[in-house]
Design a protein around this motif. Structure first.
Motif, PDB file in Angstrom:
ATOM      1  N   GLU A 254     -30.379  38.346 104.302  1.00  0.00           N
ATOM      2  CA  GLU A 254     -29.671  37.065 104.208  1.00  0.00           C
ATOM      3  C   GLU A 254     -30.744  35.990 104.080  1.00  0.00           C
ATOM      4  O   GLU A 254     -31.630  35.895 104.930  1.00  0.00           O
ATOM      5  CB  GLU A 254     -28.810  36.820 105.442  1.00  0.00           C
ATOM      6  CG  GLU A 254     -27.529  37.613 105.460  1.00  0.00           C
ATOM      7  CD  GLU A 254     -26.663  37.277 106.661  1.00  0.00           C
ATOM      8  OE1 GLU A 254     -27.113  36.476 107.511  1.00  0.00           O
ATOM      9  OE2 GLU A 254     -25.555  37.818 106.766  1.00  0.00           O
ATOM     10  N   VAL A 255     -30.681  35.197 103.017  1.00  0.00           N
ATOM     11  CA  VAL A 255     -31.733  34.231 102.754  1.00  0.00           C
ATOM     12  C   VAL A 255     -31.161  32.811 102.761  1.00  0.00           C
ATOM     13  O   VAL A 255     -30.050  32.568 102.285  1.00  0.00           O
ATOM     14  CB  VAL A 255     -32.424  34.520 101.393  1.00  0.00           C
ATOM     15  CG1 VAL A 255     -31.423  34.512 100.258  1.00  0.00           C
ATOM     16  CG2 VAL A 255     -33.555  33.554 101.130  1.00  0.00           C
ATOM     17  N   THR A 256     -31.914  31.889 103.345  1.00  0.00           N
ATOM     18  CA  THR A 256     -31.604  30.464 103.300  1.00  0.00           C
ATOM     19  C   THR A 256     -32.802  29.746 102.702  1.00  0.00           C
ATOM     20  O   THR A 256     -33.944  30.200 102.836  1.00  0.00           O
ATOM     21  CB  THR A 256     -31.310  29.909 104.710  1.00  0.00           C
ATOM     22  OG1 THR A 256     -32.453  30.131 105.545  1.00  0.00           O
ATOM     23  CG2 THR A 256     -30.104  30.601 105.324  1.00  0.00           C
ATOM     24  N   GLY A 257     -32.554  28.625 102.034  1.00  0.00           N
ATOM     25  CA  GLY A 257     -33.632  27.882 101.389  1.00  0.00           C
ATOM     26  C   GLY A 257     -33.523  26.394 101.646  1.00  0.00           C
ATOM     27  O   GLY A 257     -32.421  25.853 101.759  1.00  0.00           O
ATOM     28  N   ALA A 258     -34.673  25.728 101.764  1.00  0.00           N
ATOM     29  CA  ALA A 258     -34.703  24.280 101.993  1.00  0.00           C
ATOM     30  C   ALA A 258     -35.826  23.674 101.167  1.00  0.00           C
ATOM     31  O   ALA A 258     -36.929  24.225 101.093  1.00  0.00           O
ATOM     32  CB  ALA A 258     -34.904  23.965 103.477  1.00  0.00           C
ATOM     33  N   ARG A 259     -35.552  22.531 100.538  1.00  0.00           N
ATOM     34  CA  ARG A 259     -36.529  21.822  99.716  1.00  0.00           C
ATOM     35  C   ARG A 259     -37.418  20.959 100.595  1.00  0.00           C
ATOM     36  O   ARG A 259     -36.957  20.272 101.507  1.00  0.00           O
ATOM     37  CB  ARG A 259     -35.790  20.939  98.709  1.00  0.00           C
ATOM     38  CG  ARG A 259     -36.631  20.422  97.570  1.00  0.00           C
ATOM     39  CD  ARG A 259     -36.944  21.512  96.601  1.00  0.00           C
ATOM     40  NE  ARG A 259     -37.379  20.986  95.305  1.00  0.00           N
ATOM     41  CZ  ARG A 259     -38.072  21.662  94.444  1.00  0.00           C
ATOM     42  NH1 ARG A 259     -38.413  22.908  94.725  1.00  0.00           N
ATOM     43  NH2 ARG A 259     -38.419  21.143  93.286  1.00  0.00           N
ATOM     44  N   ILE A 260     -38.758  20.992 100.328  1.00  0.00           N
ATOM     45  CA  ILE A 260     -39.714  20.130 101.036  1.00  0.00           C
ATOM     46  C   ILE A 260     -40.331  19.207  99.985  1.00  0.00           C
ATOM     47  O   ILE A 260     -41.243  19.599  99.258  1.00  0.00           O
ATOM     48  CB  ILE A 260     -40.823  20.957 101.723  1.00  0.00           C
ATOM     49  CG1 ILE A 260     -40.207  22.083 102.554  1.00  0.00           C
ATOM     50  CG2 ILE A 260     -41.697  20.070 102.589  1.00  0.00           C
ATOM     51  CD1 ILE A 260     -41.225  23.009 103.165  1.00  0.00           C
TER      52      ILE A 260
ATOM     53  N   SER B 185     -28.753  22.910  94.985  1.00  0.00           N
ATOM     54  CA  SER B 185     -27.354  23.323  94.895  1.00  0.00           C
ATOM     55  C   SER B 185     -27.129  24.721  95.446  1.00  0.00           C
ATOM     56  O   SER B 185     -26.096  25.340  95.173  1.00  0.00           O
ATOM     57  CB  SER B 185     -26.893  23.280  93.435  1.00  0.00           C
ATOM     58  OG  SER B 185     -27.705  24.109  92.614  1.00  0.00           O
ATOM     59  N   ALA B 186     -28.080  25.249  96.218  1.00  0.00           N
ATOM     60  CA  ALA B 186     -27.940  26.600  96.760  1.00  0.00           C
ATOM     61  C   ALA B 186     -26.941  26.608  97.908  1.00  0.00           C
ATOM     62  O   ALA B 186     -26.793  25.618  98.632  1.00  0.00           O
ATOM     63  CB  ALA B 186     -29.301  27.111  97.240  1.00  0.00           C
ATOM     64  N   PRO B 187     -26.226  27.728  98.099  1.00  0.00           N
ATOM     65  CA  PRO B 187     -25.328  27.832  99.257  1.00  0.00           C
ATOM     66  C   PRO B 187     -26.120  27.872 100.557  1.00  0.00           C
ATOM     67  O   PRO B 187     -27.346  28.026 100.553  1.00  0.00           O
ATOM     68  CB  PRO B 187     -24.597  29.164  99.005  1.00  0.00           C
ATOM     69  CG  PRO B 187     -25.499  29.947  98.110  1.00  0.00           C
ATOM     70  CD  PRO B 187     -26.199  28.937  97.261  1.00  0.00           C
ATOM     71  N   ALA B 188     -25.416  27.738 101.674  1.00  0.00           N
ATOM     72  CA  ALA B 188     -26.098  27.727 102.975  1.00  0.00           C
ATOM     73  C   ALA B 188     -26.867  29.018 103.204  1.00  0.00           C
ATOM     74  O   ALA B 188     -27.975  28.997 103.752  1.00  0.00           O
ATOM     75  CB  ALA B 188     -25.081  27.510 104.097  1.00  0.00           C
ATOM     76  N   TRP B 189     -26.319  30.129 102.802  1.00  0.00           N
ATOM     77  CA  TRP B 189     -27.010  31.418 102.882  1.00  0.00           C
ATOM     78  C   TRP B 189     -26.418  32.340 101.834  1.00  0.00           C
ATOM     79  O   TRP B 189     -25.305  32.125 101.358  1.00  0.00           O
ATOM     80  CB  TRP B 189     -26.896  32.039 104.281  1.00  0.00           C
ATOM     81  CG  TRP B 189     -25.475  32.346 104.688  1.00  0.00           C
ATOM     82  CD1 TRP B 189     -24.608  31.522 105.322  1.00  0.00           C
ATOM     83  CD2 TRP B 189     -24.768  33.572 104.441  1.00  0.00           C
ATOM     84  NE1 TRP B 189     -23.398  32.123 105.503  1.00  0.00           N
ATOM     85  CE2 TRP B 189     -23.466  33.398 104.971  1.00  0.00           C
ATOM     86  CE3 TRP B 189     -25.084  34.776 103.842  1.00  0.00           C
ATOM     87  CZ2 TRP B 189     -22.505  34.397 104.924  1.00  0.00           C
ATOM     88  CZ3 TRP B 189     -24.127  35.774 103.781  1.00  0.00           C
ATOM     89  CH2 TRP B 189     -22.857  35.579 104.320  1.00  0.00           C
TER      90      TRP B 189
END
Length: 438
Positions: free
Chosen positions: A163-169, A144-148
């Protein structure tokens, strides 16, 4: 007969014992081959393997081991490609498991965040001092994290903005647990530029407001009450207006000078220049501003240092602004010394006074635009707060440095260190990072 039977049973037992032992040795060899991830070589035991029906098992075992080796090499190749790709990215990359353990940090992340070589395997809370990043990590793990998101990270005494972005693996580690990948983009310089711009706008607005308010007030009075004002009062009001117009003029001139100095296409008109003549000409212009009964202006010039390769007009600004700063703000001074010397391929220009000096806490800020140690007194004396900032940028454009220090016994010394000849590589020096020193 009994003897024969005993011999027969003994021979049979020995045969089966040896056979059992051989089978056990063969199986142990196979197990060792599996454990060592190598092919099982059964040429020497081929007869035994075939007689005991283990030939097919041995062939299948070797095929499985060969397939496993091919898969391992392929997987290792992929991992090395990924690792090489991540290591050479200019962006910082972190990979964290579902227990908040740091699985991987590329070289950019280590450099950006100041991480040690043993950071992998540690909990992220112990590596990064940022509540905002930990909250973003929880949102990223939940999907549910924002795009950045812009996040502040504390690093020693400074703050780092990213500025941080996150993606689940999903199910990506050896135990089937999901990992989360984070990409961090350093925006600290942009934040600093934004703060500089905001402070600059606020300072300019503040500096313009005072003279404009005074001019407006006296102008309104002259317009509305000119019939009732005496000529002496009108002249006094006009003098106040003129004084503040001069202040606005000086401020705008200094702002234009700074704007030209920080321009991308700034060019220095370097020519051989007599440093001694330049200093004598400028100091003579300042003599009328001294109280000669109590104040002196001394030139202590190196007799062996004269011709230097500089932009004479801009170097005149350095001397004028540095001397003007001493005359305006060196409260209680009795002597100002202009000193030159040589330091290898550099020449030094020092302007030293025996005034009140400045507090050490202000030393790192005196070359910043609009910075004043005594704000009330500075405005009373008519300074714009831009003189030393202009000094710093002119010196930097010449490839030099400028610094300030308090003199033992009282007073301030400003030192400009400039190459005698132009540097081999010319580069543009911007205004971000207002450096040292009244």
């Amino acid at each position: 007969m009994i003897t024969f039977l005993c011999i027969f049973f003994a021979a049979t037992a020995a045969f089966f014992y040896l056979r059992h032992r051989k089978v056990r040795n063969i199986l142990r060899t196979m197990v060792a081959a599996v454990e060592e991830r190598r092919a099982y070589l059964f040429e020497e035991d081929a007869g035994w393997v075939k007689d005991m029906g283990l030939c097919r098992l041995a062939l299948q075992l070797n095929e499985l081991l060969a397939e496993h080796e091919r898969s391992s090499k392929q997987e290792l190749g992929y991992l090395r490609q990924i690792e090489t790709t991540l290591s050479n990215l200019t962006e910082a990359v972190l990979i964290v498991d579902d227990r908040s353990l740091l699985v991987m940090a590329n070289s950019a992340a280590r450099e950006l965040l100041g991480l040690g070589p043993d950071c992998e395997g540690r909990r992220l809370e112990g590596v990064l001092k940022s509540a905002g990043f930990l909250e973003f990590m929880e949102l990223a793990e939940e999907g549910s994290a924002p795009a950045w998101q812009e996040i502040e990270i504390v690093r020693g005494r400074d703050s780092l903005f990213v500025e941080v972005t996150g993606a689940r693996i999903p199910e990506s580690d050896s135990e089937g647990r999901p990992l989360t990948l984070f990409v961090l983009h350093d925006i600290s310089r942009l934040k600093k530029l934004e703060n500089v711009r905001r402070d600059f706008v606020a300072n300019v607005s503040h500096e313009l407001r005072t003279p404009v308010t005074v001019i407006k007030g006296f102008t309104d009075t002259l317009i509305e009450d000119h019939e009732h004002l005496k000529s002496e009062e009108q002249i006094r009001f006009l003098q106040k207006i003129y004084k503040n117009v001069e202040r606005l003029h000086l401020l705008l001139e200094d702002l234009l000078t700074l704007s030209r100095l920080e321009g991308e296409a700034i060019n220095l008109n370097r020519q051989p220049c007599s440093l001694r003549k330049l200093i004598h000409d400028i100091t003579e212009n300042f003599l009328p501003r001294l109280n000669l009964d109590e104040q002196t202006l001394v030139c202590d010039l190196d007799p062996e240092l004269d011709i230097v390769n500089v932009d004479q007009i801009k170097m005149s600004q350095v001397l004028q602004n540095t001397l003007d700063n001493a005359l305006r703000y060196a409260k209680g001074f009795s002597r100002i010394i202009v000193r030159t010397s040589r330091d290898g391929n550099y020449f030094l220009i020092e302007v030293e006074d025996d005034g009140c000096g400045i507090p050490e806490k202000d030393m790192a800020h005196i070359f910043e635009r609009f910075y004043r140690v005594d704000k009330g007194r500075s405005r009373e004396l008519g300074g714009t707060g831009l003189g030393l900032s202009i000094v710093k940028h002119v010196v930097q454009l010449h490839g030099g440095t400028v610094a300030a220090r308090n003199v033992s016994g009282g007073g301030l010394c400003i030192t400009c260190r400039i190459p005698i000849k132009p540097p081999a590589i010319k580069g543009h020096l911007g205004l971000v990072g207002e450096s040292v020193a009244q």
